[in-house]
Design a protein around this motif. Sequence first.
Motif, PDB file in Angstrom:
ATOM      1  N   VAL A 117       0.835  -1.204   0.000  1.00 22.30           N
ATOM      2  CA  VAL A 117       0.000   0.000   0.000  1.00 22.30           C
ATOM      3  C   VAL A 117       0.870   1.255   0.000  1.00 22.30           C
ATOM      4  O   VAL A 117       0.654   2.183  -0.780  1.00 22.30           O
ATOM      5  CB  VAL A 117      -0.947   0.011   1.225  1.00 22.30           C
ATOM      6  N   SER A 118       1.877   1.265   0.869  1.00 21.75           N
ATOM      7  CA  SER A 118       2.755   2.436   0.980  1.00 21.75           C
ATOM      8  C   SER A 118       3.503   2.691  -0.322  1.00 21.75           C
ATOM      9  O   SER A 118       3.554   3.825  -0.814  1.00 21.75           O
ATOM     10  CB  SER A 118       3.745   2.221   2.126  1.00 21.75           C
ATOM     11  N   GLY A 119       4.094   1.623  -0.893  1.00 24.20           N
ATOM     12  CA  GLY A 119       4.874   1.766  -2.126  1.00 24.20           C
ATOM     13  C   GLY A 119       4.005   2.193  -3.298  1.00 24.20           C
ATOM     14  O   GLY A 119       4.396   3.052  -4.094  1.00 24.20           O
ATOM     15  N   HIS A 120       2.803   1.601  -3.414  1.00 23.65           N
ATOM     16  CA  HIS A 120       1.899   1.921  -4.524  1.00 23.65           C
ATOM     17  C   HIS A 120       1.443   3.375  -4.429  1.00 23.65           C
ATOM     18  O   HIS A 120       1.403   4.093  -5.435  1.00 23.65           O
ATOM     19  CB  HIS A 120       0.689   0.982  -4.487  1.00 23.65           C
ATOM     20  N   PHE A 121       1.127   3.829  -3.234  1.00 26.31           N
ATOM     21  CA  PHE A 121       0.657   5.201  -3.037  1.00 26.31           C
ATOM     22  C   PHE A 121       1.776   6.187  -3.372  1.00 26.31           C
ATOM     23  O   PHE A 121       1.554   7.177  -4.077  1.00 26.31           O
ATOM     24  CB  PHE A 121       0.193   5.393  -1.593  1.00 26.31           C
ATOM     25  N   GLN A 122       2.988   5.925  -2.871  1.00 25.89           N
ATOM     26  CA  GLN A 122       4.135   6.811  -3.123  1.00 25.89           C
ATOM     27  C   GLN A 122       4.416   6.914  -4.623  1.00 25.89           C
ATOM     28  O   GLN A 122       4.646   8.022  -5.149  1.00 25.89           O
ATOM     29  CB  GLN A 122       5.373   6.257  -2.408  1.00 25.89           C
ATOM     30  N   LYS A 123       4.366   5.803  -5.320  1.00 28.29           N
ATOM     31  CA  LYS A 123       4.671   5.786  -6.748  1.00 28.29           C
ATOM     32  C   LYS A 123       3.633   6.578  -7.547  1.00 28.29           C
ATOM     33  O   LYS A 123       3.972   7.329  -8.465  1.00 28.29           O
ATOM     34  CB  LYS A 123       4.725   4.333  -7.235  1.00 28.29           C
ATOM     35  N   GLU A 124       2.363   6.405  -7.195  1.00 27.46           N
ATOM     36  CA  GLU A 124       1.289   7.025  -7.970  1.00 27.46           C
ATOM     37  C   GLU A 124       1.057   8.487  -7.588  1.00 27.46           C
ATOM     38  O   GLU A 124       0.752   9.313  -8.445  1.00 27.46           O
ATOM     39  CB  GLU A 124      -0.011   6.234  -7.779  1.00 27.46           C
ATOM     40  N   MET A 125       1.216   8.820  -6.314  1.00 37.50           N
ATOM     41  CA  MET A 125       0.893  10.160  -5.842  1.00 37.50           C
ATOM     42  C   MET A 125       2.112  11.073  -5.742  1.00 37.50           C
ATOM     43  O   MET A 125       1.976  12.292  -5.634  1.00 37.50           O
ATOM     44  CB  MET A 125       0.222  10.086  -4.468  1.00 37.50           C
ATOM     45  N   GLY A 126       3.300  10.495  -5.726  1.00 40.13           N
ATOM     46  CA  GLY A 126       4.506  11.318  -5.638  1.00 40.13           C
ATOM     47  C   GLY A 126       4.780  11.839  -4.242  1.00 40.13           C
ATOM     48  O   GLY A 126       5.611  12.749  -4.069  1.00 40.13           O
TER      49      GLY A 126
END
Length: 405
Positions: A335-344
Amino acid sequence: MLPSKEIRDAFPFIQKILTSAFRADVIYFSYPYENIRKIDWGFREMVWENVDFTPDFASSIASSGKMQMFVIKSNLGFYNIIAFVSLGEHPDFISVGPVRDKDFYHADSVQLRKNHSMRDVTQETLRRFYQMLPLANIADLTATFRCLLEEYLPEYRDVTPEYVHFSSQEHALVPDQDKMRDFSYEVAQRLQKLLGTFSEALTAGNTALVYQQKKALLDYFKPMVKNNIGTARSYLTFLNSLCCGKLLETQVHPYRTLQLFTTFHTRIAGLHDPEQAWTLPYEIARKYCLLAKNYNMTEYSGLVRNILNYVTLHMGEELSLSVISGYLGKNPSYVSGHFQKEMGESLTAYIHRERIQASIRLFNTTDCSVAEAAGSVGIHDLGYFTRLFRKQVGCTPSQYKKMVR
């Protein structure tokens, strides 16, 4: 045609908006229309003998082959709105009401008894019934109801509400000729074109085009409204309902849309100055347009949309990575990695930013204290809240409150 599953699923949402905004009863009826007398709380049956408030709507719908909406004024002085949501021999319909459109006084109950042959109903019973009825602007209620239906039943874009009376003598529906004469097909066609262009610009978040189309709408409505504050409120309620309905078609979370709808509904209800009626439309258009522009989540994945929605709806609660991951049933690292990648940005940084923005809205619109604002957005350590606020805004919450004042 059977009612679509979509309108059945949408009914609780429609019911919630109308009940919240107008306090009216909203009921879904299917054949064999059990408990039909809930439409008027059984009042007609109580005061009139041999009355059967089940007119043959079905044959009218079957013969017309199209959806219909009736605004029914009883000779007893209250209203119901009935909208059919399917076709066929036994169509489903939604009932809104009963409601009244004016205050009820002792003299009104005396006049009612004088004008109608009633059963042995006491003056006190009449008074209680009418005082329990929600007080609503019928035009506002009808416009809001129809706008909501349009979003789930496109056929309602071509439906014009039919104004009828429920006759005390015949116990039947008779057309309201005055209301019917007011309707002009050419006028309605022009309005439909204006609204279509305005709606497209609104959902696209195109502020400049929205302002341009808003001016065209104002030019259209001004001669009708003039300086009548009641008519101005009806126009503004219609505009608010239209904007709300169009944003429900987008990926903006319904919670945000409904919040804005309720805010403007309250302001419109308290409007007393006709001059404000010509500045508020621009504010309505601008704020809905900004909502469409800033909170449209079309470009985000389903996972990120779910995270953003969860943060919005649980702002005052614990919002940690473990809580959100548990809600989603996903691994916290994923969840953390996916959010960081998509939201910056990290999920924690996003939550902090949203909480401070929410507190700013509170300071701008209420007189709450710093501690109350911090608690409302889920931060219970006042020192921590102050540090986050200063980092994002450049001043302390107390300093910001003084600037707002």
